[in-house]
Design a protein around this motif. Structure first.
Motif, PDB file in Angstrom:
ATOM      1  N   SER A  50       0.858  -1.189   0.000  1.00  0.00           N
ATOM      2  CA  SER A  50       0.000   0.000   0.000  1.00  0.00           C
ATOM      3  C   SER A  50       0.891   1.235   0.000  1.00  0.00           C
ATOM      4  N   LYS A  51       0.724   2.060  -1.014  1.00  0.00           N
ATOM      5  CA  LYS A  51       1.529   3.277  -1.158  1.00  0.00           C
ATOM      6  C   LYS A  51       0.703   4.473  -0.709  1.00  0.00           C
ATOM      7  N   ILE A  52       1.211   5.203   0.265  1.00  0.00           N
ATOM      8  CA  ILE A  52       0.551   6.396   0.781  1.00  0.00           C
ATOM      9  C   ILE A  52       1.477   7.572   0.504  1.00  0.00           C
ATOM     10  N   TYR A  53       0.961   8.602  -0.136  1.00  0.00           N
ATOM     11  CA  TYR A  53       1.849   9.716  -0.483  1.00  0.00           C
ATOM     12  C   TYR A  53       1.071  11.019  -0.609  1.00  0.00           C
ATOM     13  N   PHE A  54       1.816  12.099  -0.431  1.00  0.00           N
ATOM     14  CA  PHE A  54       1.327  13.459  -0.651  1.00  0.00           C
ATOM     15  C   PHE A  54       2.338  14.072  -1.596  1.00  0.00           C
ATOM     16  N   SER A  55       1.937  14.301  -2.845  1.00  0.00           N
ATOM     17  CA  SER A  55       2.936  14.623  -3.865  1.00  0.00           C
ATOM     18  C   SER A  55       2.422  15.652  -4.868  1.00  0.00           C
ATOM     19  N   PRO A  56       2.328  16.925  -4.455  1.00  0.00           N
ATOM     20  CA  PRO A  56       1.818  17.964  -5.363  1.00  0.00           C
ATOM     21  C   PRO A  56       2.636  18.128  -6.646  1.00  0.00           C
ATOM     22  N   SER A  57       3.943  17.936  -6.567  1.00  0.00           N
ATOM     23  CA  SER A  57       4.781  18.096  -7.753  1.00  0.00           C
ATOM     24  C   SER A  57       5.051  16.775  -8.465  1.00  0.00           C
ATOM     25  N   GLY A  58       4.615  15.660  -7.889  1.00  0.00           N
ATOM     26  CA  GLY A  58       4.789  14.353  -8.513  1.00  0.00           C
ATOM     27  C   GLY A  58       6.084  13.649  -8.160  1.00  0.00           C
TER      28      GLY A  58
ATOM     29  N   MET B 234      -1.582  19.562   6.121  1.00  0.00           N
ATOM     30  CA  MET B 234      -2.710  18.797   5.586  1.00  0.00           C
ATOM     31  C   MET B 234      -2.350  17.322   5.460  1.00  0.00           C
ATOM     32  N   ALA B 235      -1.154  17.049   4.958  1.00  0.00           N
ATOM     33  CA  ALA B 235      -0.721  15.662   4.793  1.00  0.00           C
ATOM     34  C   ALA B 235      -0.633  14.963   6.140  1.00  0.00           C
ATOM     35  N   ARG B 236      -0.101  15.659   7.138  1.00  0.00           N
ATOM     36  CA  ARG B 236       0.000  15.069   8.471  1.00  0.00           C
ATOM     37  C   ARG B 236      -1.384  14.759   9.038  1.00  0.00           C
ATOM     38  N   ASP B 237      -2.305  15.708   8.891  1.00  0.00           N
ATOM     39  CA  ASP B 237      -3.661  15.509   9.424  1.00  0.00           C
ATOM     40  C   ASP B 237      -4.331  14.306   8.771  1.00  0.00           C
ATOM     41  N   ARG B 238      -4.170  14.168   7.462  1.00  0.00           N
ATOM     42  CA  ARG B 238      -4.808  13.054   6.757  1.00  0.00           C
ATOM     43  C   ARG B 238      -4.116  11.727   7.070  1.00  0.00           C
TER      44      ARG B 238
ATOM     45  N   ASP C 116      -9.107  11.540   2.049  1.00  0.00           N
ATOM     46  CA  ASP C 116      -9.258  12.091   3.398  1.00  0.00           C
ATOM     47  C   ASP C 116     -10.276  11.248   4.150  1.00  0.00           C
ATOM     48  N   ASP C 117      -9.821  10.087   4.639  1.00  0.00           N
ATOM     49  CA  ASP C 117     -10.726   9.146   5.297  1.00  0.00           C
ATOM     50  C   ASP C 117      -9.921   8.276   6.248  1.00  0.00           C
ATOM     51  N   SER C 118     -10.603   7.490   7.059  1.00  0.00           N
ATOM     52  CA  SER C 118      -9.954   6.578   7.998  1.00  0.00           C
ATOM     53  C   SER C 118      -9.807   5.198   7.369  1.00  0.00           C
ATOM     54  N   VAL C 119      -8.624   4.601   7.526  1.00  0.00           N
ATOM     55  CA  VAL C 119      -8.358   3.262   7.000  1.00  0.00           C
ATOM     56  C   VAL C 119      -7.493   2.514   8.011  1.00  0.00           C
ATOM     57  N   ASN C 120      -7.747   1.227   8.143  1.00  0.00           N
ATOM     58  CA  ASN C 120      -6.900   0.357   8.955  1.00  0.00           C
ATOM     59  C   ASN C 120      -6.109  -0.568   8.042  1.00  0.00           C
ATOM     60  N   PHE C 121      -4.814  -0.667   8.270  1.00  0.00           N
ATOM     61  CA  PHE C 121      -3.925  -1.510   7.468  1.00  0.00           C
ATOM     62  C   PHE C 121      -3.467  -2.683   8.320  1.00  0.00           C
TER      63      PHE C 121
END
Length: 254
Positions: A8-16, A66-70, A42-47
């Motif tokens: 599972s890839k989780i990322y915050f990447s405005p510039s790619g 924002m990324a930290r909050d999400r 922007d939701d809750s997930v359990n891994f």
């Protein structure tokens, strides 16, 4: 054999570029991938029974708020995780420690961490050709080391650079300019802005009270109509260009 069936890839990447780094690491595992783009997710997930790779850019030595909050909404169950921060060649401050701590607090077992370098998202002249071939080679070596660690069953505490308390968030208040002669009113910037700072009936204007200068609207514009502007932006750019511009190497922690 690896003890899970997907990454599972989780990322915050405005510039790619942060996504590119995460993708490069993930491909070495040769497993099915699931994506969580925090610009829109922007939701809750359990891994649980999977490997999680988390990639975050660095804004002034911190994770983007924002990324930290999400990311805080995403929980593990002693889930194996890799923490990656991606910065623009000037320094990454305490962001990697912040990310590792957050993942541990959310019940992820951090098996490896990395600070990686890409073109600066605000001042594109800095680290302009990164990540380069050497960077990609180092990322692939890191991935192979992670695979060997997972297959061996080895466990150990991960210690990374950084210190607490973390610095306060910085509000740059850069202007965002849109050239009316180039804009084709496709509204891509409207639909993708994570803070809804651009209105559909007037995409030329940006609500600077909402804008967090993430650079997504600039990078997504196919007509190159949007750019940072204003006295604050050019003053900070000049200051950044006077910093140590020597090559910064990626760092890996296992």
């Amino acid at each position: 054999m690896l003890p899970f069936k997907k990454v599972s890839k989780i990322y915050f990447s405005p510039s790619g570029t942060t996504k590119r780094v995460v993708d490069e690491i993930a491909k070495n595992f040769e497993l099915d991938n699931e994506n969580y783009d925090l610009l829109s997710f922007d939701d809750s997930v359990n891994f649980d029974d999977e490997l999680v790779i988390v990639g975050m850019p660095v804004f002034d030595g911190r994770l983007p708020k924002m990324a930290r909050d999400r990311l805080s909404q995403l929980k593990g169950n002693n889930t194996k995780a890799v923490a990656v921060i991606n910065y623009g060649g000037l320094g990454y401050g305490d962001a990697l420690l912040e990310l590792v701590d957050l993942l541990k607090e959310n019940n992820f077992d951090v098996i490896g961490a990395a600070s990686t370098v890409s073109k600066h998202s605000l001042f594109n002249e800095i680290a302009s050709k990164r990540p380069d071939n050497l960077d990609m080679k180092m990322l692939n070596e890191f991935s192979q080391n992670l695979i060997e660690k997972l297959e061996s069953g080895k466990t150990n505490e991960i210690f990374v650079s950084g210190q607490k308390p973390f610095a306060d968030y910085v509000n740059h208040s850069f202007d965002v300019k849109c050239d009316e002669n180039l804009c084709v009113y496709c509204n891509d910037c409207v639909y993708t802005c994570p803070v809804e700072a651009i209105e559909e009936d007037n995409p030329i204007e940006t609500n600077l009270d909402l804008c967090d200068n993430c650079s997504l609207c600039i990078n997504i514009c196919s007509e190159n109509a949007r750019s940072f502007d204003g006295e604050n932006y050019f003053a900070e750019k000049e200051n950044a260009m006077e910093n140590d511009m020597s090559r910064k190497e990626m760092e890996f922690f296992m």
